[in-house]
Design a protein around this motif. Structure first.
Motif, PDB file in Angstrom:
ATOM      1  N   GLU A 429     -23.337 -49.928  20.009  1.00  0.00           N
ATOM      2  CA  GLU A 429     -22.804 -48.586  20.228  1.00  0.00           C
ATOM      3  C   GLU A 429     -23.918 -47.583  20.495  1.00  0.00           C
ATOM      4  O   GLU A 429     -23.797 -46.704  21.353  1.00  0.00           O
ATOM      5  CB  GLU A 429     -21.978 -48.150  19.027  1.00  0.00           C
ATOM      6  N   SER A 430     -25.019 -47.702  19.756  1.00  0.00           N
ATOM      7  CA  SER A 430     -26.158 -46.790  19.970  1.00  0.00           C
ATOM      8  C   SER A 430     -26.738 -46.949  21.362  1.00  0.00           C
ATOM      9  O   SER A 430     -27.062 -45.965  22.036  1.00  0.00           O
ATOM     10  CB  SER A 430     -27.245 -47.055  18.920  1.00  0.00           C
ATOM     11  N   ILE A 431     -26.869 -48.196  21.809  1.00  0.00           N
ATOM     12  CA  ILE A 431     -27.421 -48.450  23.141  1.00  0.00           C
ATOM     13  C   ILE A 431     -26.517 -47.855  24.211  1.00  0.00           C
ATOM     14  O   ILE A 431     -26.968 -47.139  25.119  1.00  0.00           O
ATOM     15  CB  ILE A 431     -27.595 -49.963  23.371  1.00  0.00           C
ATOM     16  N   LEU A 432     -25.209 -48.116  24.107  1.00  0.00           N
ATOM     17  CA  LEU A 432     -24.302 -47.640  25.142  1.00  0.00           C
ATOM     18  C   LEU A 432     -24.195 -46.120  25.144  1.00  0.00           C
ATOM     19  O   LEU A 432     -24.109 -45.495  26.210  1.00  0.00           O
ATOM     20  CB  LEU A 432     -22.923 -48.270  24.953  1.00  0.00           C
ATOM     21  N   TRP A 433     -24.228 -45.502  23.960  1.00  0.00           N
ATOM     22  CA  TRP A 433     -24.111 -44.040  23.880  1.00  0.00           C
ATOM     23  C   TRP A 433     -25.254 -43.351  24.612  1.00  0.00           C
ATOM     24  O   TRP A 433     -25.076 -42.288  25.214  1.00  0.00           O
ATOM     25  CB  TRP A 433     -24.051 -43.599  22.436  1.00  0.00           C
ATOM     26  N   ASP A 434     -26.439 -43.956  24.605  1.00  0.00           N
ATOM     27  CA  ASP A 434     -27.569 -43.368  25.322  1.00  0.00           C
ATOM     28  C   ASP A 434     -27.293 -43.285  26.823  1.00  0.00           C
ATOM     29  O   ASP A 434     -27.843 -42.425  27.520  1.00  0.00           O
ATOM     30  CB  ASP A 434     -28.836 -44.194  25.080  1.00  0.00           C
ATOM     31  N   TYR A 435     -26.445 -44.168  27.328  1.00  0.00           N
ATOM     32  CA  TYR A 435     -26.111 -44.166  28.753  1.00  0.00           C
ATOM     33  C   TYR A 435     -24.904 -43.285  29.073  1.00  0.00           C
ATOM     34  O   TYR A 435     -24.723 -42.888  30.227  1.00  0.00           O
ATOM     35  CB  TYR A 435     -25.814 -45.594  29.228  1.00  0.00           C
ATOM     36  N   TYR A 439     -23.005 -36.285  30.173  1.00  0.00           N
ATOM     37  CA  TYR A 439     -22.557 -36.366  31.568  1.00  0.00           C
ATOM     38  C   TYR A 439     -23.447 -37.289  32.398  1.00  0.00           C
ATOM     39  O   TYR A 439     -23.608 -37.112  33.593  1.00  0.00           O
ATOM     40  CB  TYR A 439     -22.527 -34.983  32.225  1.00  0.00           C
ATOM     41  N   SER A 440     -24.047 -38.305  31.750  1.00  0.00           N
ATOM     42  CA  SER A 440     -24.960 -39.189  32.471  1.00  0.00           C
ATOM     43  C   SER A 440     -24.270 -39.922  33.611  1.00  0.00           C
ATOM     44  O   SER A 440     -24.893 -40.255  34.620  1.00  0.00           O
ATOM     45  CB  SER A 440     -25.579 -40.206  31.498  1.00  0.00           C
ATOM     46  N   LEU A 441     -22.962 -40.181  33.462  1.00  0.00           N
ATOM     47  CA  LEU A 441     -22.204 -40.859  34.522  1.00  0.00           C
ATOM     48  C   LEU A 441     -21.293 -39.884  35.259  1.00  0.00           C
ATOM     49  O   LEU A 441     -20.311 -40.276  35.874  1.00  0.00           O
ATOM     50  CB  LEU A 441     -21.379 -42.006  33.925  1.00  0.00           C
ATOM     51  N   ASN A 442     -21.637 -38.589  35.164  1.00  0.00           N
ATOM     52  CA  ASN A 442     -20.909 -37.509  35.847  1.00  0.00           C
ATOM     53  C   ASN A 442     -19.559 -37.191  35.220  1.00  0.00           C
ATOM     54  O   ASN A 442     -18.797 -36.393  35.776  1.00  0.00           O
ATOM     55  CB  ASN A 442     -20.715 -37.821  37.341  1.00  0.00           C
ATOM     56  N   TYR A 443     -19.253 -37.795  34.087  1.00  0.00           N
ATOM     57  CA  TYR A 443     -18.042 -37.467  33.348  1.00  0.00           C
ATOM     58  C   TYR A 443     -18.387 -37.366  31.863  1.00  0.00           C
ATOM     59  O   TYR A 443     -19.286 -38.066  31.375  1.00  0.00           O
ATOM     60  CB  TYR A 443     -16.965 -38.541  33.536  1.00  0.00           C
ATOM     61  N   ILE A 455      -9.037 -44.882  16.387  1.00  0.00           N
ATOM     62  CA  ILE A 455     -10.349 -44.304  16.682  1.00  0.00           C
ATOM     63  C   ILE A 455     -10.986 -45.159  17.773  1.00  0.00           C
ATOM     64  O   ILE A 455     -11.319 -46.325  17.545  1.00  0.00           O
ATOM     65  CB  ILE A 455     -11.253 -44.263  15.439  1.00  0.00           C
ATOM     66  N   ALA A 456     -11.101 -44.578  18.953  1.00  0.00           N
ATOM     67  CA  ALA A 456     -11.716 -45.295  20.077  1.00  0.00           C
ATOM     68  C   ALA A 456     -13.224 -45.213  19.977  1.00  0.00           C
ATOM     69  O   ALA A 456     -13.776 -44.155  19.645  1.00  0.00           O
ATOM     70  CB  ALA A 456     -11.239 -44.695  21.398  1.00  0.00           C
ATOM     71  N   ASP A 457     -13.908 -46.312  20.275  1.00  0.00           N
ATOM     72  CA  ASP A 457     -15.377 -46.283  20.244  1.00  0.00           C
ATOM     73  C   ASP A 457     -15.904 -45.212  21.199  1.00  0.00           C
ATOM     74  O   ASP A 457     -16.743 -44.395  20.825  1.00  0.00           O
ATOM     75  CB  ASP A 457     -15.947 -47.653  20.626  1.00  0.00           C
TER      76      ASP A 457
END
Length: 521
Positions: A429-435, A439-443, A455-457
């Motif tokens: 989760e920590s790794i993915l949150w950094d990406y 708005y890193s992916l424009n959303y 509770i959604a990740d």
């Protein structure tokens, strides 16, 4: 935005690093000429060598050839429709026939399209940035000094982008007059909606000033639009060192309930019923939190997500601090009661020890989560009054989605579990949150977001996308049934659910991000 000369490489690098260290997520530099645009390459290399990845934006006026060069080296180029092709403003009244006016628009397209092609080739974003103070004589002559003219100046350029299928665009309309700025941005949103445009919006009050005046003007202009659900990036423009702008911006976002970056203290104004020195107490509690956060980084991260209510007496206690996570309420002369949510958990404790007792209460373990997965309620408990809420204002045109998607009955319980999950993420989760964050992916993505009784990740509300990261226990038969029920319910609410394993995220996060991008298209 840097205030240094763009030919002063050392000065620019120092200021960029200072802005980034303060929390700035984009840094803009002026590029008056080709020399400055070329030097952006050197500045960018130096900044990256220092380990700073903050995107750099070139600010271009009067000379479109400069924008062509800057697009080679910067993540984004801002151009001003008021002076990109049109001559510098001379405050002259100009007369055009319809044919002559159309010819002027063709000049814009002829010059803009080659620039867009350069940006497309190099993956460079474009900001179409209109300033009220630099509208061209052409626009002023036809539309007057009006919000309609400001909007049309922007739309002329956006229509070219649409025809060229160039969508890597951010739009801004700024004015020093907050009323004009707010009215113009709202009008722009309507104009874009009418023509099927979904470009994100950058907000700011230009020439806001300094000190209290600059902060108040920015709060009024930017805040009014954020509350409307409008805006994707913001800048608080102050006549001060640029790093001073960042804390104000984050405070503004927190006040609008869009980002939480620090402990939020809620306090009553005090009255004759107040049972202690309210200003001194607030400072004492804040100091205790600051000291505890400095001593324990993990605790600091946890405190940053909390709302603490400091109330002078029981009248302003549980009822008026309902939005707070914890409460500090005057109970008698020199005595304080502590609350978790609306529940009083410690009564009549000594005022001097109350700040530390409050911290101890926050650090104490929460009750065990319900059975059925990591801090999630079972699917059997979903028959309540939840209804999926659509994004406000239309996703993609700078709208910020409604994010209160939780079941109202169970929210007080769920929010504590969600907060615990945010403070103690898995490695994946920590790794993915950094990406995903910022708005890193424009959303915009939210982590550990409550939807109904789940509770959604991770959740992207504008695209109604839920991302789940599964550990080993998700392979258990009972958990697979629970996951399938959960997915079915979310899909019934209009969400798309995609799942990845811990191993997929940790071992090949680039592939995971590529898959997510496909769902965001």
């Amino acid at each position: 935005m840097c205030t240094t000369s763009t030919m002063d490489t050392d000065g620019c690098v120092r200021q960029i690093l200072a802005i980034a260290a303060a929390g700035g997520e984009l840094v803009r530099l002026t590029t008056q000429g080709v020399r400055e645009a070329e030097n952006m390459k050197v500045i960018r290399e130096r900044v990256r060598a220092a380990g700073c990845t903050v995107p750099l934006v070139a600010d271009v006026h009067f000379n479109p050839a400069v924008a062509d060069v800057a697009a080679l080296y910067c993540e984004k180029v801002r151009i001003n429709p008021g002076n990109y092709v049109d001559a510098a403003r001379k405050f002259k009244q100009l007369e055009y026939t319809d044919e002559e006016y159309a010819a002027e628009l063709q000049k814009i397209e002829d010059r803009l399209v080659p620039f867009l092609n350069i940006c497309r080739e190099h993956g460079t974003a474009v900001r179409i940035g209109v300033n009220h103070g630099s509208l061209s004589d052409r626009i002023m002559s036809r539309y007057g000094d009006t919000p309609a003219g400001i909007v049309e100046s922007c739309m002329e350029f956006l229509r070219v982008c649409m025809r060229e299928h160039f969508m890597n665009v951010v739009v801004s309309i700024k004015a020093s007059n907050t009323v004009v700025m707010v009215e113009s941005v709202r009008l722009l949103c309507k104009a874009m909606d009418a023509e099927g445009m979904t470009f994100p919006l950058h907000l700011g009050v230009t020439e806001a000033g300094e000190g209290e005046d600059g902060r108040l003007r920015s709060a009024v202009g930017i805040g009014a639009l954020l509350i409307d659900g409008i805006g994707d990036t913001i800048r608080v423009s102050l006549s001060e060192p640029p790093e001073n702008e960042i804390p104000v911006a984050y405070s503004l976002l927190q006040a609008a309930r869009l980002r939480t970056t620090k402990t939020e203290f809620i306090s009553c104004p005090g009255c004759g019923r107040t049972l202690y020195d309210l200003p001194a107490t607030i400072q004492r509690v804040k100091a205790a939190f600051e000291q505890a956060g400095k001593a324990d980084k993990q605790l600091a991260e946890r405190l940053a997500g909390l709302k603490i209510a400091i109330m002078g007496c029981i009248v302003n206690g549980p009822g008026e601090m309902a939005d707070a996570d914890y409460g500090y309420v005057g109970a008698a002369r020199g005595k304080v009661s502590l609350y978790r949510g609306k529940e009083c958990v410690e009564k009549n404790i000594d005022e001097e020890s109350a700040p530390q007792r409050l911290l101890a209460l926050i650090e104490a373990p929460l009750p065990a989560p319900p059975v059925g997965g990591r801090a999630a309620l079972s699917s059997e408990n979903t028959a309540s009054g939840y209804a999926a809420l659509p994004p406000t204002g239309g996703a993609g045109r700078g709208a910020i989605p409604v994010y209160k998607t939780a079941d109202t009955m169970n929210y007080p319980l769920l929010k504590d579990f969600a907060r615990e999950n945010r403070y103690h993420p898995t490695e994946a989760e920590s790794i993915l949150w950094d990406y995903l964050k910022g708005y890193s992916l424009n959303y915009p993505f939210r982590r550990q977001h409550i939807i109904g009784n789940f509770i959604a990740d991770f959740a992207c509300l504008p695209k109604k996308l839920v991302i789940e990261i599964d550990g080993g226990y998700h392979q258990l038969p009972n958990q697979q049934v629970s996951d399938a029920d959960r997915t079915q319910w979310l899909e019934q609410q209009g969400f798309k659910v995609i799942r990845f394993t811990n191993e997929e995220v940790i071992g090949d996060v680039d592939s995971v991000i590529s898959n997510i991008k496909e769902y965001l298209k």
